[in-house]
Scaffold this active site. Sequence first.
Site, PDB file in Angstrom:
ATOM      1  N   SER A 179      -7.443   0.227 -10.943  1.00  0.00           N
ATOM      2  CA  SER A 179      -8.817  -0.007 -11.342  1.00  0.00           C
ATOM      3  C   SER A 179      -9.687   1.135 -10.814  1.00  0.00           C
ATOM      4  O   SER A 179      -9.426   2.301 -11.120  1.00  0.00           O
ATOM      5  CB  SER A 179      -9.260  -1.382 -10.850  1.00  0.00           C
ATOM      6  OG  SER A 179     -10.365  -1.855 -11.566  1.00  0.00           O
ATOM      7  N   ASP A 203      -5.848  -5.835 -21.400  1.00  0.00           N
ATOM      8  CA  ASP A 203      -6.908  -5.608 -20.425  1.00  0.00           C
ATOM      9  C   ASP A 203      -8.117  -5.016 -21.135  1.00  0.00           C
ATOM     10  O   ASP A 203      -8.016  -3.947 -21.746  1.00  0.00           O
ATOM     11  CB  ASP A 203      -6.401  -4.634 -19.352  1.00  0.00           C
ATOM     12  CG  ASP A 203      -7.489  -4.184 -18.390  1.00  0.00           C
ATOM     13  OD1 ASP A 203      -8.533  -4.853 -18.315  1.00  0.00           O
ATOM     14  OD2 ASP A 203      -7.260  -3.152 -17.716  1.00  0.00           O
ATOM     15  N   HIS A 244      -4.727  -6.257 -16.412  1.00  0.00           N
ATOM     16  CA  HIS A 244      -5.329  -5.312 -15.483  1.00  0.00           C
ATOM     17  C   HIS A 244      -4.464  -5.095 -14.235  1.00  0.00           C
ATOM     18  O   HIS A 244      -4.212  -6.027 -13.472  1.00  0.00           O
ATOM     19  CB  HIS A 244      -6.709  -5.843 -15.087  1.00  0.00           C
ATOM     20  CG  HIS A 244      -7.635  -4.810 -14.534  1.00  0.00           C
ATOM     21  ND1 HIS A 244      -8.051  -3.704 -15.250  1.00  0.00           N
ATOM     22  CD2 HIS A 244      -8.250  -4.703 -13.325  1.00  0.00           C
ATOM     23  CE1 HIS A 244      -8.874  -2.984 -14.526  1.00  0.00           C
ATOM     24  NE2 HIS A 244      -9.005  -3.553 -13.344  1.00  0.00           N
TER      25      HIS A 244
END
Length: 504
Positions: free
Chosen positions: A190, A433, A458
């Site tokens: 991320s 995602d 994710h």
Amino acid sequence: MDSVRNSTFPLLFFLLFCFSVSTEKQFSIPRLGARRKSIQDEPNTISSSNSEDLQTFFFTQTLDHFNYKPDSYTTFQQRYMINFKYWGGPNVSAPIFVCFGGEESLDYDVEINGFLPENAPRFKALLVYIEHRYYGKSIPFTSLEEAMTNASTFGYLNTAQALADYAAVLLHIKKNYAAERSPVIVVGGSYGGMLAAWFRLKYPHIALGALASSAPILYFDGITPNPQVGYYTVVTKDFQEASESCYETVSKSWAEINEIASMPNGLSILSEKFRTCKPLNKAFELQDYLDSMYADAAQYNEPPRYPVNVVCGAIDAAPEGTDILGKIFAGVVAYMGNQSCYDMGGFGSPTQSYDTWTWQICTELVMPIGHGYNDTMFPPAPFDLKSFTKTCEGLFGVKPNPHWVTTYYGGQDLKLILHRFASNIIFSNGLRDPYSSGGVLESISDSVIAVSTVNGSHCLDILVAQESDPQWLVMQRKAEVKIIEGWIAHYHSDLLEFQDENHA
């Protein structure tokens, strides 16, 4: 990457920050974060054995790496951890695997990152985890309160300073353990994934390669086509593929909420129907909660539970005759668990990480996420930079710089530019995602490689492996390991060649 599932703040969880996205409504900006917020009945994925083998250190870090004013030489203690258990040592140039901390405490990354400890024995790797400045225990100034006083003290929080921190810590480690010839592989998910990719571009003399999981580095400055709706388009697609009837129910629910709210005692009716912990002051509070829940389910739509299927299964299975909002509430109960009441602010409750992350997205990490018109299952609410700017000025007295990320790291004409000079980066994404809409989904060269899975979510590839993991996920991880093996083998081959030349 943050019973991190059970942590108060998942950063990379829903750090949801309500910004004005139109003149009428505000919706939470989905957080970056490798792990979702606490959800009932989630399996425990903590890598406890890795935690037991970790040693904690503190590095005396420079406050400002890019200035020579006297106050720039102020220092603070930056936390990092090392696992020596598997390391082959410097004599054989065994590699160093590094996890870059993101917008949360380092403990979170240690607990959820499975990629490092699960592959360390194979590579005989030293494992290093470095905490991001202003998070966890790595706080500049004398206290967190002082560090967050105003824009003058907050101003040292940005990605360039964070990357320079990582560089300084890694050079210290390499020198301290005589590991100058040990290749470094940096890993992040991320926001941490963005940092890993950018670190390889900015510090190629320190990092041999980078694995950037679910890193939406193209979600800035208009790089992606129609970025404002990319995120919520994927959320909508996830729900529509799970169940057309569920998608239609959600699409109709927004108007139904507004209609009931406009009635006498309408907000009381909605508060009772959705069992809110506090009486609703406006319909938007409920709508924003549902918006955040659907986005959360889609972003972390992991096997074997597949949260989108959980929500839609409950909506579709509501007893015959249940009205639209009764079906929606059934989805809430299925996803959030059967609670005595539901906190409408639960996805964006202020915390240390929330406040510091809010600063970051109010300055350089400006991602224009909003709802488009008639192309998602959500009510229209396009991102509005003027309103966003006004909010940030009110909070911190600063204006966002939406162009800085592409100015400093690049992004425009990415394929052409990275093809010319970049190497040894894996961009991994799961196409379920929503943040994959800002990810690198096509390989750029033989060594800047995109590894994607149709059903992935994710940061799934770098989380702790489970026996229930589907074969496509197992194969994704194997592909990434094989690529990294190639980088390290090539490095050792070059090392031998240069050593032979020096001895000739």
